[in-house]
Design a protein around this motif. Structure first.
Motif, PDB file in Angstrom:
ATOM      1  N   SER A  53      61.343  80.854 -52.061  1.00  0.00           N
ATOM      2  CA  SER A  53      60.891  79.466 -52.132  1.00  0.00           C
ATOM      3  C   SER A  53      61.773  78.679 -53.092  1.00  0.00           C
ATOM      4  CB  SER A  53      59.426  79.403 -52.578  1.00  0.00           C
ATOM      5  OG  SER A  53      59.295  79.917 -53.887  1.00  0.00           O
ATOM      6  N   HIS A  64      58.084  79.981 -48.842  1.00  0.00           N
ATOM      7  CA  HIS A  64      58.601  81.244 -48.308  1.00  0.00           C
ATOM      8  C   HIS A  64      57.848  81.633 -47.050  1.00  0.00           C
ATOM      9  CE1 HIS A  64      60.425  85.122 -48.040  1.00  0.00           C
ATOM     10  NE2 HIS A  64      59.242  85.711 -48.059  1.00  0.00           N
ATOM     11  N   ASN A  65      58.608  81.943 -46.037  1.00  0.00           N
ATOM     12  CA  ASN A  65      58.088  82.494 -44.799  1.00  0.00           C
ATOM     13  C   ASN A  65      58.964  83.706 -44.499  1.00  0.00           C
ATOM     14  OD1 ASN A  65      56.972  82.978 -42.315  1.00  0.00           O
ATOM     15  ND2 ASN A  65      57.430  80.967 -41.467  1.00  0.00           N
ATOM     16  N   GLY A  83      61.669  78.420 -43.990  1.00  0.00           N
ATOM     17  CA  GLY A  83      61.897  79.096 -45.255  1.00  0.00           C
ATOM     18  C   GLY A  83      63.236  78.675 -45.812  1.00  0.00           C
TER      19      GLY A  83
END
Length: 166
Positions: A53, A64-65, A83
């Motif tokens: 992130s 964040h992904n 992201g």
């Protein structure tokens, strides 16, 4: 190789990539993969290709992904991902795509103003010491470490999509 020589060589690589990469927002995975691969090929020190992130002044710019689960699927190109990715070398952050995305039409004026208060709008890429960036209110939080094999997937995809200008 001294630290100064290492940083100068990494900056040369960053400049080369930004000059030879099609200017599109959302290209962090591809540009970071290319830089990480180049650095790993040339340097004997550890570089880290990460996702995570990014926040500025407490405002989340990129959440964040995880990308790793998408890499296990048998798709040629990952088209949708929310992201951010960058490269770390010791205490340095190399973010080649952040300004392309932040100053594109895809970004809000709020996000753009947060960056304009801290950086020159004409910058091609961001390179900074993690602690100095934190002092500026720019916080990169690495949450997922990507491998050389992962970088290869993104480089091949960037090539397939015509993002790299030869």
């Amino acid at each position: 190789m001294t630290r100064n020589e290492l940083v100068q060589e990494a900056l040369y690589m960053a400049e080369n990539i930004t000059q030879n990469f099609r200017s599109v927002d959302g290209s962090c995975l591809y540009m970071s993969a290319l830089l990480a691969a180049m650095m790993n090929d040339q340097f004997s020190v550890e570089t880290r290709f990460v996702t995570g992130s990014l926040s500025v002044a407490g405002y989340t710019i990129f959440a964040h992904n995880p990308i790793k689960p998408k890499l296990t699927k048998k798709s040629d190109v990952i088209e949708q991902w929310d992201g951010h990715a960058w490269v770390e070398l010791d205490d340095l952050i190399f973010d080649l795509s952040v300004f392309r995305t932040v100053f594109s039409t895809a970004s809000t004026s709020r996000i753009q103003s947060l960056f304009e208060a801290r950086f020159d709008r004409g910058s091609a890429y961001l390179v900074g010491q993690k602690n100095k960036l934190i002092e500026m209110g720019v916080v990169y939080t690495p949450l997922e470490l990507l491998s050389d094999d992962d970088a290869t997937i993104f480089i091949q995809n960037a090539d397939r999509m015509g993002l790299i200008n030869y």
